[in-house]
Scaffold this active site. Sequence first.
Site, PDB file in Angstrom:
ATOM      1  N   CYS A  52       7.286  -0.101  -2.185  1.00 31.31           N
ATOM      2  CA  CYS A  52       8.577  -0.677  -1.809  1.00 31.31           C
ATOM      3  C   CYS A  52       9.450  -0.948  -3.030  1.00 31.31           C
ATOM      4  O   CYS A  52      10.672  -1.059  -2.917  1.00 31.31           O
ATOM      5  CB  CYS A  52       8.379  -1.961  -1.010  1.00 31.31           C
ATOM      6  SG  CYS A  52       7.515  -3.268  -1.895  1.00 31.31           S
ATOM      7  N   GLU A 114      -0.803  -6.431  -5.547  1.00 36.19           N
ATOM      8  CA  GLU A 114      -0.903  -5.388  -4.527  1.00 36.19           C
ATOM      9  C   GLU A 114      -0.712  -3.995  -5.141  1.00 36.19           C
ATOM     10  O   GLU A 114      -1.169  -3.002  -4.588  1.00 36.19           O
ATOM     11  CB  GLU A 114       0.136  -5.627  -3.436  1.00 36.19           C
ATOM     12  CG  GLU A 114      -0.200  -6.811  -2.542  1.00 36.19           C
ATOM     13  CD  GLU A 114       0.845  -7.040  -1.461  1.00 36.19           C
ATOM     14  OE1 GLU A 114       1.862  -6.329  -1.455  1.00 36.19           O
ATOM     15  OE2 GLU A 114       0.631  -7.939  -0.631  1.00 36.19           O
ATOM     16  N   GLY A 189      -0.970  -1.942   8.386  1.00 39.61           N
ATOM     17  CA  GLY A 189      -1.507  -1.400   7.143  1.00 39.61           C
ATOM     18  C   GLY A 189      -1.769  -2.528   6.162  1.00 39.61           C
ATOM     19  O   GLY A 189      -1.871  -3.704   6.545  1.00 39.61           O
TER      20      GLY A 189
END
Length: 407
Positions: A52, A114, A189
């Site tokens: 992202c 992440e 997800g």
Amino acid sequence: MDIYQFFCAGINYKKTDASVRGCFAINPIQYASLLQKAAQSGLKELFVLSTCNRTEIYGLAHTACELTTLLCSETSGTIETFNELAYVKQGPAAIEHLYNVAAGLDSQILGDYEIVGQLKQAVKFAKENGFIGTLLERMINGALQASKAIKSCTQLSSGTVSVSFAAIQFLKAHVPNIQNKKILLLGTGKIGASTCKNIVDYIGNCDITLLNRTEGKAESLAKSLCVNVASYDNLYEEIAESDVVIVATNACEPIILKEHLLNSSNKVLIDLSIPNNIDTAVKELPYIQLVNVDQLSRLNDQTLQKRLAEVPKAKSIIAHHLQEFKEWYYNRKYVPVLLAVKEKLIAMHDCSLYASVHTDSRKTIRPIDNGAIQKVINTMAVKMRCTHQPGCNYIQAINDYIGCTTN
């Protein structure tokens, strides 16, 4: 393999917003197609990291243009736009950038861990398709080792700060009585699952419903977190009944449009997807509040201030691991010589001159002493790194071997 043929080219949150980054996002199907084109173009080592916050291509090439052209051949964004907004790094600068990315130093939310899972997944896919060679594998392993050391030895990733957690902070701050609201979460997800767990942990036992195209995944996550699950076929009915809709899907285009929300009740919509999976036109509706990843990442938190103090320690750890990689790389140039010398030492046993002085009392040539040969090669490797005189070290290696086998 020349490290100055290693390039990184990409765009990230620093110069582009979510809508622009969405034009250059790479999904699994595009990634597979890109690797097929790479093989046809003669490119052998590369991988693409698309999250992202960024889309980056790393690889060995004659020029960065080869990589950027390949990347943009699979995106809706043009090569001209990419070149205008992109950064390109080469050699040691590109390697250091990779290490910084893996450590979370280049993340939109500092220390966001992440990125490690996303990097591993990107590399795994490239490796399964034969695009990770010796150089990239060693480089990536070094970056992941540095990242692990930073997580263990610093507070850079301390606290609970990520885009998924920022969504929870936003809801708690901007939605009154959030515990009594109906929350719909699309996508189960990694980010969707993390968001759902954060809702359960930090908001509490509210009304949460999960939807996913693959319903088995939603059912499994719902069972583990004791939340509700609904059929994806009922998507728009569930949206209509919800107060908060969080989208963490991976669609190529928006799945929630303005027309789906006409005459709707007041709602908060959070889009955690890149490209946007909620049409930004929904903001035109007065009863809809839309928030995306860029807005969430700007949320201030005391944890982030603490993380800033840990940056120098993280940089020091990265410098140590970069030095280890550089030493490995520069030592590799001696490998062909060392292998050649080892082969010659073994072949010496067939030499009549060597045989004349290396026979036992029964006139039998002594067997090859592999231990002695390896000891000589190890000594030669150390001397080559220190003196950079391969020819002299070659002669010395022969003398050393003869000396240690003549007794």
